[in-house]
Enzyme design. Structure first.
Site, PDB file in Angstrom:
ATOM      1  N   GLY A 170      85.942  63.041  98.749  1.00 52.18           N
ATOM      2  CA  GLY A 170      86.475  64.370  98.212  1.00 52.18           C
ATOM      3  C   GLY A 170      86.718  64.294  96.831  1.00 52.18           C
ATOM      4  CG  LEU A 171      85.625  67.831  94.247  1.00 49.48           C
ATOM      5  CD1 LEU A 171      85.883  69.435  94.062  1.00 49.48           C
ATOM      6  CD2 LEU A 171      84.688  67.082  93.412  1.00 49.48           C
ATOM      7  CB  SER A 172      89.831  63.923  91.134  1.00 44.41           C
ATOM      8  OG  SER A 172      90.982  63.533  90.600  1.00 44.41           O
ATOM      9  CE  LYS A 176      89.289  61.010  96.496  1.00 49.53           C
ATOM     10  NZ  LYS A 176      89.825  61.990  95.966  1.00 49.53           N
ATOM     11  CB  SER A 177      95.859  58.645  97.580  1.00 50.97           C
ATOM     12  OG  SER A 177      94.300  58.339  96.728  1.00 50.97           O
ATOM     13  CG  ASP A 200      92.752  55.755  90.825  1.00 50.98           C
ATOM     14  OD1 ASP A 200      91.453  55.789  90.784  1.00 50.98           O
ATOM     15  OD2 ASP A 200      93.618  56.731  90.634  1.00 50.98           O
ATOM     16  NE  ARG A 203      86.901  53.203  89.799  1.00 51.84           N
ATOM     17  CZ  ARG A 203      85.620  52.862  89.080  1.00 51.84           C
ATOM     18  NH1 ARG A 203      85.667  51.814  88.285  1.00 51.84           N
ATOM     19  NH2 ARG A 203      84.488  53.552  89.561  1.00 51.84           N
ATOM     20  CB  SER A 244      82.399  57.776  97.609  1.00 56.23           C
ATOM     21  OG  SER A 244      83.232  58.574  98.532  1.00 56.23           O
ATOM     22  N   GLY A 293      81.957  62.175  82.210  1.00 56.83           N
ATOM     23  CA  GLY A 293      81.496  61.691  83.380  1.00 56.83           C
ATOM     24  C   GLY A 293      82.368  61.999  84.563  1.00 56.83           C
TER      25      GLY A 293
END
Length: 340
Positions: A170-172, A176-177, A200, A203, A244, A293
């Site tokens: 899903g979108l930021s 989700k987290s 996150d 990364r 994603s 981006g």
């Protein structure tokens, strides 16, 4: 000795003797001396000179840079303080000579007599070819899968659950987290082993070498998909929480688990809701042009077409974390992933 014979001997030029093997750093001037493997000489030596002229190297003696060149023959030419030489044409096959990247006393490359060994190419050319070859030949060529006596079914029986991947997309700012952590705790209270792979967090370690360009996003998802597959094979409920954004990448991860153990959860929250929440302040930076981006602003998000679970906002409000986790737990129970 009579005088006429002495006069004839004095007029005759001296016959050069076949030199003994000289230490590196010296060169022989005899054009008739045999070329032995491992011998080095200066290109001005008539033996190395294409014209074979006797005046090319009139007297033997130490080549001032030959010894240093030999000691550093595996180093770049720049390390010797010499200009990069212009390579001569490759000698004909069977000549048994090899041109090296090290410079001689006049800046030309040194030559090694290779005896009957095949001709070898200049080190720089060989390295370039090896680089090209390594980019086309698979790095995983001579490998074989090794099966262990304890398999996935044995681990699932031990854990009393079935391994699967819950992929939350899903979108930021869509939650989700939050959903991933709430779901992990709910499964933990039920005695089920789960692990969260947060985008996150990954990364900071596994994917810290990747940015947010399209190709980096593809590699980011590929790595997470492979790790999630391993967790599923271990019998765990792997909860992957990532934006994603590209449908093709998510489908590639689904293809890694051909047994139907890939559960895609789509948090279908509008851009307006996510931007209004903006828990990390990223939308504000993206709108200001400080982040390029960014998904949903100047980079697309491709919504799933056939996800297993879709969670929508209700009257412009995101459901509570417990409600969202309850929907996922119910689905896992119905599909038998939490069976005893």
């Amino acid at each position: 000795m009579d005088a006429p014979r002495a006069a004839r001997l004095a007029a005759r030029p001296p016959v050069p003797r076949a030199p003994a093997r000289l230490p590196f750093g010296f060169a022989s001037s005899s054009p008739t001396a045999p070329r032995r493997a491992g011998w080095w000489w200066c290109p001005r030596d008539p033996r190395a000179d294409s014209s074979g002229g006797a005046g090319a190297f009139p007297s033997p003696g130490p080549c001032q840079r030959l010894a240093a060149a030999h000691r550093n023959r595996r180093s770049p030419v720049a390390n010797l303080g010499l200009p990069r030489p212009r390579l001569p044409r490759s000698p004909a096959a069977g000549t048994g000579t090899r041109v090296t990247g090290d410079g001689g006393c006049d800046g030309r490359p040194l030559v090694e007599c290779a005896g009957d060994r095949p001709i070898q190419e200049h080190a720089g050319v060989a390295e370039e070819k090896a680089s090209k070859m390594s980019s086309t030949v698979p790095k995983s060529s001579n490998i074989f899968w090794h099966d262990c006596p304890v398999g996935k079914a044995d681990r699932q029986k031990l854990l009393k659950q079935k391994g699967c991947v819950v992929w939350i997309t899903g979108l930021s700012g869509s939650g989700k987290s939050t959903l991933a952590c709430t779901l992990g705790r709910e499964l933990h209270t039920r005695g089920k082993l789960a692990y969260v792979l947060d985008g996150d967090n990954l990364r900071h370690g596994l994917n810290k070498d990747l940015g947010f360009k399209a190709e980096d996003r593809v590699e980011n998802i590929r790595r997470v998909g492979e790790v999630a597959k391993l967790f599923s094979d271990a019998g765990l409920v792997c909860i992957a929480s990532l934006i994603s954004p590209y449908r093709r990448d998510r489908e590639a991860c689904r293809a890694l688990l051909s047994d139907g153990s890939f559960v895609e959860v789509f948090l279908n929250m509008s851009l307006e809701l996510c931007e209004a929440r903006d828990p990390k302040g990223l939308y504000k930076l993206a709108r200001a042009g400080k982040i390029k981006g960014f998904t949903g602003i100047d980079d697309p998000y491709e919504a799933p077409l056939n996800c297993e679970i879709e969670i929508k906002e209700v009257d412009g409000v995101c459901p509570s974390p417990c409600d969202m986790a309850g929907q996922v737990v119910t689905y896992l129970e119905e599909k038998g992933f939490l069976d005893e």
